[in-house]
Design a protein around this motif. Structure first.
Motif, mmCIF file in Angstrom:
data_model
loop_
_atom_site.group_PDB
_atom_site.id
_atom_site.type_symbol
_atom_site.label_atom_id
_atom_site.label_comp_id
_atom_site.label_asym_id
_atom_site.label_seq_id
_atom_site.Cartn_x
_atom_site.Cartn_y
_atom_site.Cartn_z
ATOM 1 N N LYS A 10 0.834 -1.205 0.000
ATOM 2 C CA LYS A 10 0.000 0.000 0.000
ATOM 3 C C LYS A 10 0.869 1.254 0.000
ATOM 4 N N LEU A 13 2.307 1.735 -3.419
ATOM 5 C CA LEU A 13 1.265 2.193 -4.343
ATOM 6 C C LEU A 13 0.936 3.662 -4.109
ATOM 7 N N LEU A 14 0.971 4.098 -2.855
ATOM 8 C CA LEU A 14 0.740 5.514 -2.560
ATOM 9 C C LEU A 14 1.862 6.379 -3.135
ATOM 10 N N GLN A 16 3.701 5.639 -5.742
ATOM 11 C CA GLN A 16 3.501 5.667 -7.191
ATOM 12 C C GLN A 16 2.338 6.579 -7.574
ATOM 13 N N SER A 17 1.279 6.591 -6.763
ATOM 14 C CA SER A 17 0.145 7.481 -7.031
ATOM 15 C C SER A 17 0.571 8.941 -6.914
ATOM 16 N N LEU A 127 -4.037 -2.118 -10.508
ATOM 17 C CA LEU A 127 -4.218 -1.099 -9.471
ATOM 18 C C LEU A 127 -3.565 0.223 -9.866
ATOM 19 N N LEU A 128 -2.371 0.144 -10.446
ATOM 20 C CA LEU A 128 -1.685 1.368 -10.852
ATOM 21 C C LEU A 128 -2.403 2.060 -12.009
ATOM 22 N N LEU A 130 -5.576 1.824 -12.662
ATOM 23 C CA LEU A 130 -6.829 2.358 -12.125
ATOM 24 C C LEU A 130 -6.603 3.695 -11.436
ATOM 25 N N ARG A 131 -5.550 3.787 -10.649
ATOM 26 C CA ARG A 131 -5.241 5.054 -9.988
ATOM 27 C C ARG A 131 -4.878 6.129 -11.007
ATOM 28 N N ALA A 132 -4.124 5.754 -12.032
ATOM 29 C CA ALA A 132 -3.762 6.733 -13.060
ATOM 30 C C ALA A 132 -4.994 7.219 -13.814
ATOM 31 N N ILE A 134 -7.864 7.656 -12.669
ATOM 32 C CA ILE A 134 -8.630 8.562 -11.810
ATOM 33 C C ILE A 134 -7.875 9.865 -11.577
ATOM 34 N N ILE A 135 -6.576 9.760 -11.314
ATOM 35 C CA ILE A 135 -5.796 10.934 -10.915
ATOM 36 C C ILE A 135 -5.534 11.876 -12.084
#
Length: 253
Positions: A10, A13-14, A16-17, A127-128, A130-132, A134-135
């Motif tokens: 986690k 991943l944070l 990387q986000s 997951l990466l 998906l975050r990209a 959104i961000i």
């Protein structure tokens, strides 16, 4: 092992986000610098300001390159650690089991090999991504909102239509594809029956008629398959259409 490593996953991943968000901010800044540089070149042509804007844009490109490199390195590191954790969990589980246990099937080797390829991409890819997804649009939309609220409103209305229409087209394509699978199954069954009953068909002189019927079914299946491909390509057309409309409205405003 995986449970103990979950907190670290986690955290990575944070990180990387955060890098993705910073890259999106730099992307918005790059677009703004290029737009100002083009405007300066077309209307005022202040050579000093133009060089200043282009130099900052080049610095932004270099910063984005560094961020992309860091993201690739972190992704590779995360991939390696998760793969190691999965393999350790599997090996520990195997050694803890009785060698004569029914849970240790003959296909265990294949399961051990496929487990990593099935689990790791979820953390390092899905997951990466998906975050990209959104961000990056959120940050770019915020940057557009600060410059042109009208354009941001237009994009806010048009953007949700893109996945909506692509979903509708995809569902329609899926229904047509299911119907085609049923049709090719019937064609396959008809061909097998014709081959198995070839002596009967020759006895009653029906082989030419049967060949003609199979050719007709094959041609019909081929044409309907091409029609399905046409519908499937509408998803790309819908994406291009709404993007073009959104850009056109933004340009008008």
């Amino acid at each position: 092992m995986l449970k103990s490593y979950a907190a670290q996953v986690k955290k990575e991943l944070l990180i990387q986000s955060a890098l993705i968000a910073l890259d999106a901010l730099l992307c918005a800044a790059f677009y703004a610098l290029i737009a100002n540089a083009v405007g300066n070149y077309l209307f005022s042509f202040d050579y000093v300001k133009l060089c200043y804007l282009l130099s900052i844009a080049l610095a932004v490109v270099a910063a984005r390159f560094i961020i992309k490199t860091l993201l690739c390195a972190l992704k590779s590191k995360l991939h390696y650690r998760i793969e190691e954790a999965v393999r350790r969990d599997l090996i520990v589980r195997i050694f803890n089991e009785n060698p004569l246990s029914v849970q240790l099937k003959s296909s265990l080797n294949t399961s051990v090999i496929n487990a990593v390829s099935d689990i790791v991409p979820y953390f390092t890819g899905y997951l990466l991504s998906l975050r990209a997804a959104i961000i990056i649009p959120a940050i770019l939309w915020g940057a557009i909102l600060s410059v042109s609220p009208v354009s941001a409103g237009i994009l806010l209305i048009i953007t949700p239509l893109i996945p909506l229409f692509m979903i509708f087209i995809g569902k329609g394509t899926q229904k047509l594809n299911d119907r085609q699978w049923a049709q090719i199954s019937r064609l396959n069954q008809r061909f097998q029956e014709a081959v198995s009953q070839i002596n009967v068909l020759k006895l009653f002189n029906l082989e030419k008629k049967e060949v003609k019927n199979i050719k007709f079914m094959t041609r019909r299946w081929r044409l309907e398959t091409l029609n399905i491909l046409k519908v499937a390509f509408l998803s790309a057309l819908a994406l291009e259409f709404f993007c073009t409309v959104g850009i056109a409205f933004c340009a008008i405003t």
